[in-house]
Design a protein around this motif. Structure first.
Motif, PDB file in Angstrom:
ATOM      1  N   ARG A  15       0.833  -1.190   0.000  1.00  0.00           N
ATOM      2  CA  ARG A  15       0.000   0.000   0.000  1.00  0.00           C
ATOM      3  C   ARG A  15       0.878   1.254   0.000  1.00  0.00           C
ATOM      4  O   ARG A  15       2.038   1.208   0.407  1.00  0.00           O
ATOM      5  CB  ARG A  15      -0.869   0.030   1.251  1.00  0.00           C
ATOM      6  CG  ARG A  15      -1.885  -1.071   1.331  1.00  0.00           C
ATOM      7  CD  ARG A  15      -3.111  -0.605   2.044  1.00  0.00           C
ATOM      8  NE  ARG A  15      -4.253  -1.472   2.243  1.00  0.00           N
ATOM      9  CZ  ARG A  15      -4.470  -2.683   1.812  1.00  0.00           C
ATOM     10  NH1 ARG A  15      -3.594  -3.290   1.093  1.00  0.00           N
ATOM     11  NH2 ARG A  15      -5.580  -3.333   2.075  1.00  0.00           N
ATOM     12  N   ARG A  16       0.291   2.341  -0.451  1.00  0.00           N
ATOM     13  CA  ARG A  16       1.001   3.625  -0.468  1.00  0.00           C
ATOM     14  C   ARG A  16       1.158   4.115   0.962  1.00  0.00           C
ATOM     15  O   ARG A  16       0.207   4.082   1.746  1.00  0.00           O
ATOM     16  CB  ARG A  16       0.177   4.626  -1.266  1.00  0.00           C
ATOM     17  CG  ARG A  16       0.754   6.013  -1.280  1.00  0.00           C
ATOM     18  CD  ARG A  16      -0.112   6.943  -2.129  1.00  0.00           C
ATOM     19  NE  ARG A  16       0.513   8.254  -2.157  1.00  0.00           N
ATOM     20  CZ  ARG A  16      -0.130   9.369  -1.861  1.00  0.00           C
ATOM     21  NH1 ARG A  16      -1.400   9.341  -1.518  1.00  0.00           N
ATOM     22  NH2 ARG A  16       0.498  10.513  -1.924  1.00  0.00           N
ATOM     23  N   SER A  17       2.370   4.584   1.318  1.00  0.00           N
ATOM     24  CA  SER A  17       2.565   5.114   2.665  1.00  0.00           C
ATOM     25  C   SER A  17       1.979   6.521   2.737  1.00  0.00           C
ATOM     26  O   SER A  17       2.162   7.335   1.827  1.00  0.00           O
ATOM     27  CB  SER A  17       4.036   5.130   3.036  1.00  0.00           C
ATOM     28  OG  SER A  17       4.770   5.880   2.108  1.00  0.00           O
ATOM     29  N   SER A  18       1.288   6.807   3.828  1.00  0.00           N
ATOM     30  CA  SER A  18       0.597   8.080   3.986  1.00  0.00           C
ATOM     31  C   SER A  18       1.589   9.222   4.218  1.00  0.00           C
ATOM     32  O   SER A  18       2.752   9.001   4.557  1.00  0.00           O
ATOM     33  CB  SER A  18      -0.376   8.011   5.156  1.00  0.00           C
ATOM     34  OG  SER A  18       0.334   7.871   6.353  1.00  0.00           O
ATOM     35  N   ASN A  19       1.081  10.449   4.059  1.00  0.00           N
ATOM     36  CA  ASN A  19       1.926  11.624   4.282  1.00  0.00           C
ATOM     37  C   ASN A  19       2.379  11.697   5.733  1.00  0.00           C
ATOM     38  O   ASN A  19       3.527  12.054   6.008  1.00  0.00           O
ATOM     39  CB  ASN A  19       1.165  12.897   3.920  1.00  0.00           C
ATOM     40  CG  ASN A  19       0.954  13.028   2.428  1.00  0.00           C
ATOM     41  OD1 ASN A  19       1.655  12.399   1.650  1.00  0.00           O
ATOM     42  ND2 ASN A  19      -0.014  13.841   2.030  1.00  0.00           N
ATOM     43  N   SER A  20       1.481  11.381   6.659  1.00  0.00           N
ATOM     44  CA  SER A  20       1.856  11.462   8.074  1.00  0.00           C
ATOM     45  C   SER A  20       2.936  10.434   8.415  1.00  0.00           C
ATOM     46  O   SER A  20       3.849  10.710   9.195  1.00  0.00           O
ATOM     47  CB  SER A  20       0.643  11.272   8.976  1.00  0.00           C
ATOM     48  OG  SER A  20       0.125   9.974   8.850  1.00  0.00           O
TER      49      SER A  20
END
Length: 60
Positions: free
Chosen positions: A6-11
């Motif tokens: 999955r794409r890692s979030s900005n936070s």
């Protein structure tokens, strides 16, 4: 090769990078001439380091 599921979030990315900020330089004052110098470096003004003359200067 491993690929993220999955794409890692900005936070999450910002939490990881929170320690990458630059730190201020560690300044100390020469006990001989009171000139501000970097720690563990010979004083540029008087040439002293760790209580000894390392570099002969013309001013003294």
């Amino acid at each position: 090769m491993a690929v993220p599921k999955r794409r890692s979030s900005n936070s999450r990315t910002r939490k990881r990078r929170s320690h990458h900020a630059k730190k201020a330089k560690q300044l100390s004052f020469c006990p001989k001439c009171s000139n501000a110098t970097l720690q563990h470096v010979v004083c540029e003004k008087c040439g002293y380091y760790m209580g000894r003359v390392i570099v002969e200067s013309e001013e003294t």
